[in-house]
Design an enzyme around this catalytic site. Structure first.
Site, mmCIF file in Angstrom:
data_model
loop_
_atom_site.group_PDB
_atom_site.id
_atom_site.type_symbol
_atom_site.label_atom_id
_atom_site.label_comp_id
_atom_site.label_asym_id
_atom_site.label_seq_id
_atom_site.Cartn_x
_atom_site.Cartn_y
_atom_site.Cartn_z
ATOM 1 N N SER A 1 37.903 72.631 -24.806
ATOM 2 C CA SER A 1 38.054 73.851 -24.013
ATOM 3 C C SER A 1 36.947 74.821 -24.403
ATOM 4 C CB SER A 1 39.421 74.484 -24.294
ATOM 5 O OG SER A 1 39.572 75.698 -23.599
ATOM 6 N N GLU B 1 59.930 83.124 -10.624
ATOM 7 C CA GLU B 1 60.294 81.888 -9.935
ATOM 8 C C GLU B 1 59.679 81.832 -8.533
ATOM 9 O OE1 GLU B 1 64.474 81.189 -9.636
ATOM 10 O OE2 GLU B 1 64.201 79.162 -8.867
ATOM 11 N N LYS C 1 46.854 72.540 -28.002
ATOM 12 C CA LYS C 1 45.464 72.740 -28.444
ATOM 13 C C LYS C 1 45.355 72.971 -29.944
ATOM 14 C CE LYS C 1 44.592 75.016 -24.006
ATOM 15 N NZ LYS C 1 45.800 75.803 -23.726
ATOM 16 N N GLN D 1 45.792 87.478 -16.521
ATOM 17 C CA GLN D 1 46.910 88.434 -16.545
ATOM 18 C C GLN D 1 46.452 89.864 -16.804
ATOM 19 O OE1 GLN D 1 50.526 86.539 -18.626
ATOM 20 N NE2 GLN D 1 48.805 85.291 -19.278
ATOM 21 N N ARG E 1 57.197 78.860 -7.256
ATOM 22 C CA ARG E 1 57.476 78.004 -6.087
ATOM 23 C C ARG E 1 56.390 78.191 -5.032
ATOM 24 N NH1 ARG E 1 62.232 75.270 -6.418
ATOM 25 N NH2 ARG E 1 63.592 75.952 -8.108
ATOM 26 N N TYR F 1 49.305 79.974 -29.089
ATOM 27 C CA TYR F 1 50.184 80.776 -28.234
ATOM 28 C C TYR F 1 51.553 81.008 -28.881
ATOM 29 C CZ TYR F 1 46.786 78.990 -24.802
ATOM 30 O OH TYR F 1 45.654 78.620 -24.141
ATOM 31 N N HIS G 1 40.472 74.080 -28.923
ATOM 32 C CA HIS G 1 40.655 75.325 -28.155
ATOM 33 C C HIS G 1 39.314 76.020 -27.850
ATOM 34 C CE1 HIS G 1 44.125 78.316 -27.359
ATOM 35 N NE2 HIS G 1 43.129 78.586 -26.546
ATOM 36 N N ALA H 1 42.500 81.231 -13.150
ATOM 37 C CA ALA H 1 42.311 80.861 -11.740
ATOM 38 C C ALA H 1 42.752 81.978 -10.789
ATOM 39 C CB ALA H 1 43.100 79.581 -11.441
ATOM 40 N N ASN I 1 53.274 78.878 -5.523
ATOM 41 C CA ASN I 1 52.025 78.236 -5.943
ATOM 42 C C ASN I 1 52.048 76.728 -5.706
ATOM 43 O OD1 ASN I 1 51.136 80.751 -6.633
ATOM 44 N ND2 ASN I 1 51.513 80.514 -8.824
ATOM 45 N N SER J 1 52.650 82.305 -14.329
ATOM 46 C CA SER J 1 53.621 83.238 -13.772
ATOM 47 C C SER J 1 54.939 83.141 -14.523
ATOM 48 C CB SER J 1 53.870 82.962 -12.288
ATOM 49 O OG SER J 1 54.806 83.903 -11.796
ATOM 50 N N PHE J 2 55.616 84.251 -14.613
ATOM 51 C CA PHE J 2 56.986 84.254 -15.134
ATOM 52 C C PHE J 2 57.992 84.250 -13.985
ATOM 53 C CE2 PHE J 2 54.915 86.383 -18.828
ATOM 54 C CZ PHE J 2 55.312 85.485 -19.803
ATOM 55 N N ASP K 1 50.782 73.257 -20.115
ATOM 56 C CA ASP K 1 49.613 73.516 -20.947
ATOM 57 C C ASP K 1 49.986 74.590 -21.959
ATOM 58 O OD1 ASP K 1 46.372 73.431 -21.057
ATOM 59 O OD2 ASP K 1 47.116 75.457 -21.399
HETATM 60 N N1 LIG Z 1 41.753 77.521 -23.050
HETATM 61 C C1 LIG Z 1 41.722 78.840 -23.098
HETATM 62 O O1 LIG Z 1 40.941 79.433 -23.858
HETATM 63 C C2 LIG Z 1 42.652 79.619 -22.215
HETATM 64 C C3 LIG Z 1 42.471 81.017 -22.099
HETATM 65 C C4 LIG Z 1 43.332 81.716 -21.246
HETATM 66 C C5 LIG Z 1 44.320 81.050 -20.565
HETATM 67 N N2 LIG Z 1 44.457 79.687 -20.717
HETATM 68 C C6 LIG Z 1 45.508 78.936 -19.990
HETATM 69 O O2 LIG Z 1 45.453 79.285 -18.629
HETATM 70 C C7 LIG Z 1 46.720 79.782 -18.228
HETATM 71 C C8 LIG Z 1 46.620 80.764 -17.085
HETATM 72 O O3 LIG Z 1 45.545 81.684 -17.224
HETATM 73 P P1 LIG Z 1 45.686 83.233 -17.248
HETATM 74 O O4 LIG Z 1 46.605 83.664 -18.294
HETATM 75 O O5 LIG Z 1 44.298 83.705 -17.353
HETATM 76 O O6 LIG Z 1 46.356 83.689 -15.895
HETATM 77 P P2 LIG Z 1 46.104 83.393 -14.322
HETATM 78 O O7 LIG Z 1 46.845 82.167 -14.015
HETATM 79 O O8 LIG Z 1 44.683 83.508 -13.920
HETATM 80 O O9 LIG Z 1 46.804 84.674 -13.684
HETATM 81 C C9 LIG Z 1 48.090 85.004 -13.981
HETATM 82 C C10 LIG Z 1 48.516 86.204 -13.142
HETATM 83 O O10 LIG Z 1 48.661 85.800 -11.784
HETATM 84 C C11 LIG Z 1 49.888 86.272 -11.300
HETATM 85 N N3 LIG Z 1 50.397 85.327 -10.279
HETATM 86 C C12 LIG Z 1 50.776 84.046 -10.449
HETATM 87 N N4 LIG Z 1 51.146 83.506 -9.273
HETATM 88 C C13 LIG Z 1 51.014 84.490 -8.338
HETATM 89 C C14 LIG Z 1 51.250 84.560 -6.959
HETATM 90 N N5 LIG Z 1 51.704 83.516 -6.282
HETATM 91 N N6 LIG Z 1 51.005 85.729 -6.314
HETATM 92 C C15 LIG Z 1 50.544 86.805 -6.980
HETATM 93 N N7 LIG Z 1 50.293 86.802 -8.298
HETATM 94 C C16 LIG Z 1 50.527 85.655 -8.979
HETATM 95 C C17 LIG Z 1 50.813 86.370 -12.490
HETATM 96 O O11 LIG Z 1 51.752 87.335 -12.223
HETATM 97 P P3 LIG Z 1 53.165 87.554 -13.036
HETATM 98 O O12 LIG Z 1 52.815 87.604 -14.462
HETATM 99 O O13 LIG Z 1 53.608 88.854 -12.495
HETATM 100 O O14 LIG Z 1 54.057 86.450 -12.668
HETATM 101 C C18 LIG Z 1 49.845 86.728 -13.612
HETATM 102 O O15 LIG Z 1 49.755 88.118 -13.738
HETATM 103 C C19 LIG Z 1 47.353 80.317 -19.491
HETATM 104 O O16 LIG Z 1 48.740 80.341 -19.424
HETATM 105 C C20 LIG Z 1 46.877 79.283 -20.501
HETATM 106 O O17 LIG Z 1 47.725 78.130 -20.464
HETATM 107 C C21 LIG Z 1 43.645 78.978 -21.519
#
Ligand SMILES: NC(=O)c1ccc[n+]([C@@H]2O[C@H](COP(=O)([O-])OP(=O)(O)OC[C@H]3O[C@@H](n4cnc5c(N)ncnc54)[C@H](OP(=O)(O)O)[C@@H]3O)[C@@H](O)[C@H]2O)c1
Length: 371
Positions: A214, A322, A132, A270, A326, A103, A165, A266, A328, A319-320, A98
Site C-alpha cells: 500500500s 446502512e 495490514k 472522511q 446498500r 486501525y 501499510h 474513493a 453503494n 460508511s457507517f 479491509d
Molecule cells: N492504505 C491506506 O493507507 C489507507 C488510508 C486511508 C483509508 N484506507 C482504507 O480506505 C477506506 C476508505 O477510505 P476513506 O476513509 O478515505 O473514505 P472514503 O471511502 O473515500 O469516504 C468516506 C466518506 O464517504 C461517505 N459516503 C459513503 N458512501 C456514501 C454515499 N453513498 N453517499 C454519500 N456519502 C457517502 C461516508 O459518509 P458517512 O461516514 O457519513 O457514512 C464517509 O464520510 C478506509 O476505511 C480504509 O479501509 C486505507
C-alpha cells in the site's frame, strides 16, 4: 475510554468480461479462486446485466480504525460503531473487509465475522479479509508475530490478503506512532525488500493467502519486483485514488505488472480535520460530478465509484450508514458512457487528500514522486 477512530469502507464491483480478464491475469491462484467462488455465489444477473456481459460480482467492504491515545490526531468514535457497521455490511452483502492493525478494530471485525458465521449468514471461505502490517513491525523478526497478533485479533487461522501499510518503516516499540520530544516521528532504516521476504514466508507458512503493498510509488514497486530472489509479486497496491487523483500513470504501470490497484479515498475521504485540509475541495460536491450524476439518475457517490470500477480499479468505500452501504452496492447496476468517462477524466488535478506527513523526510516517503 472505549472509543477509537474508525474508517469504515466498502465497495462492490461487478467486472465486465474484459475487466475480469485484467483482474485475474495477475496470477495469484488464491485471489483467482476467490473471484471464482464469488462468481458462484452471486445473485442471478438481470437481463440488462447479462446483455452487458457482466461476469461476476465481487463485494468489497473495508473498515479501519485508529486508536485513541496512540495519536491525538485521530477522530474518536466508539468501537461499538465499527462492530455494528461490520454487522450491517455483511448483512448488506459485503464480503471483503479491509482492515489494518493500525486501525485497532481487528477485534471488532473478528467478532462480527464470527457472529455471522455462527448465525449461518456466511462461511469463512465466503469472506475475503485484508489486514495490514504496520510500519513499526517492518524489522524481519517482527513480521510474523505481527501477523499472528492480527490473526488472533481477527479470530482467524489465515488472512486472505496481508499488505505492507506504507513503504516507510518506523521505530519499533510500544508506541504505534513513536515520536521524539518535539513530536517528530521516529522513523527506521529497514529495507522494505527485507520485510517483503518475511511476508513471503508468512504466505508459505499458510498464515496468509496473498500478499500486497500500500502507498508504494512506481519506483518502489519496480524495486520490489526487481528484488533478487523475489518469490511472490505483490498482488495489489492500495493507494489514494479518486476523481481528483485518478492515478492514471500508476494504474497503467500496475496493469502492466499484473498488480491490482485498490483505491482508498474513493469518495473523497472522511475529511477528518486532523488529516485532511478542511479547505480542500469536497469531492462529492463537485459540480461536474453532480451533473454527470443527475444525467445518469444516480448519486455522486455512485458515479465516483463507478468511474473507478470501469477503469479496472477496486474501490473501497467507507460508511457507517446502512442506506449508504446498500446504495453503494448499486455500483453494478449501471454503466457510464465513454463521454461521461471522458468528462470525469477531466476532473483529475493530481490532488492528494492524505499525504501521510508523519512519514515525510524519510528517503522512502512515497509521495514525492509524480506517481
Ligand atoms: N492504505 C491506506 O493507507 C489507507 C488510508 C486511508 C483509508 N484506507 C482504507 O480506505 C477506506 C476508505 O477510505 P476513506 O476513509 O478515505 O473514505 P472514503 O471511502 O473515500 O469516504 C468516506 C466518506 O464517504 C461517505 N459516503 C459513503 N458512501 C456514501 C454515499 N453513498 N453517499 C454519500 N456519502 C457517502 C461516508 O459518509 P458517512 O461516514 O457519513 O457514512 C464517509 O464520510 C478506509 O476505511 C480504509 O479501509 C486505507
Amino acid at each position: 475510554m472505549a472509543a477509537s477512530c474508525h474508517y469504515w469502507a466498502m465497495a462492490l464491483f461487478k467486472i465486465q468480461s474484459s475487466e475480469y480478464v485484467n483482474q485475474i491475469s495477475f496470477g495469484q491462484a488464491e485471489y483467482v479462486a476467490y473471484l471464482q467462488r464469488a462468481e458462484g455465489r452471486m445473485s442471478p444477473l438481470s437481463e440488462p446485466e447479462q446483455a452487458a456481459g457482466f461476469l461476476q460480482v465481487m463485494r468489497h467492504c473495508s473498515c479501519c480504525l485508529c486508536s485513541p491515545g496512540v495519536s491525538a490526531s485521530y477522530k474518536l468514535v466508539p468501537k461499538s460503531k465499527s462492530l455494528e457497521a461490520a454487522h450491517l455490511a455483511i448483512d448488506a452483502g459485503y464480503r471483503h473487509i479491509d482492515t489494518a492493525y493500525a486501525y485497532q478494530i481487528e477485534e471488532e471485525i473478528g467478532q462480527a465475522i464470527q457472529s455471522k458465521i455462527k448465525a449461518g449468514v456466511v462461511k469463512r471461505e465466503d469472506m475475503f479479509i485484508t489486514t495490514k502490517l504496520w510500519c513499526t513491525c517492518f524489522r524481519p523478526e517482527l513480521v510474523k508475530p505481527a501477523l499472528e497478533k492480527s490473526l488472533k485479533n481477527l479470530q482467524l487461522d489465515y488472512a486472505d490478503l496481508y499488505i505492507m501499510h506504507y513503504p516507510v518503516p518506523m521505530k519499533s516499540g510500544d508506541n504505534d506512532f513513536p515520536v521524539d520530544e518535539k513530536g517528530k516521528s521516529l522513523l527506521d532504516t529497514v529495507d522494505f525488500c527485507d520485510t517483503w521476504e518475511m511476508l513471503e514466508k508468512c504466505k508459505d507458512a499458510g498464515l496468509v493467502k496473498s500478499i500486497g503493498v500500500s502507498n508504494f510509488n512506481h519506483k518502489q514497486l519496480e524495486r520490489l519486483l526487481n528484488k533478487p530472489g523475489l518469490k511472490y509479486k505483490p498482488v495489489c497496491n492500495q493507494v489514494e485514488c479518486h476523481l481528483y487523483l485518478n492515478q492514471s500513470k500508476l494504474l497503467d504501470y500496475c496493469k502492466s505488472k499484473d498488480i491490482v490497484l485498490v483505491a482508498y479515498g474513493a469518495l473523497g475521504t472522511q475529511r477528518y480535520k486532523e488529516w485532511v485540509d478542511q479547505n480542500s475541495p469536497v469531492l462529492l460536491n463537485d459540480p461536474v460530478l453532480c451533473d454527470v450524476a443527475k444525467k445518469n439518475k444516480r448519486s455522486p457517490a455512485l458515479i465516483a465509484l463507478r468511474y473507478l470500477v470501469q477503469r479496472g480499479v477496486v474501490p473501497l468505500a467507507q460508511s457507517f450508514k446502512e442506506n449508504e452501504m446498500r446504495e453503494n452496492l448499486q455500483v453494478f447496476d449501471f454503466q457510464l458512457s465513454p463521454e461521461d468517462m471522458k468528462t470525469l477524466d477531466g476532473l483529475n488535478k493530481n490532488f492528494r487528500y492524505l499525504s501521510a506527513e508523519f512519514l515525510a523526510g524519510h528517503p522512502e516517503y512515497p509521495f514525492s514522486e509524480e506517481y
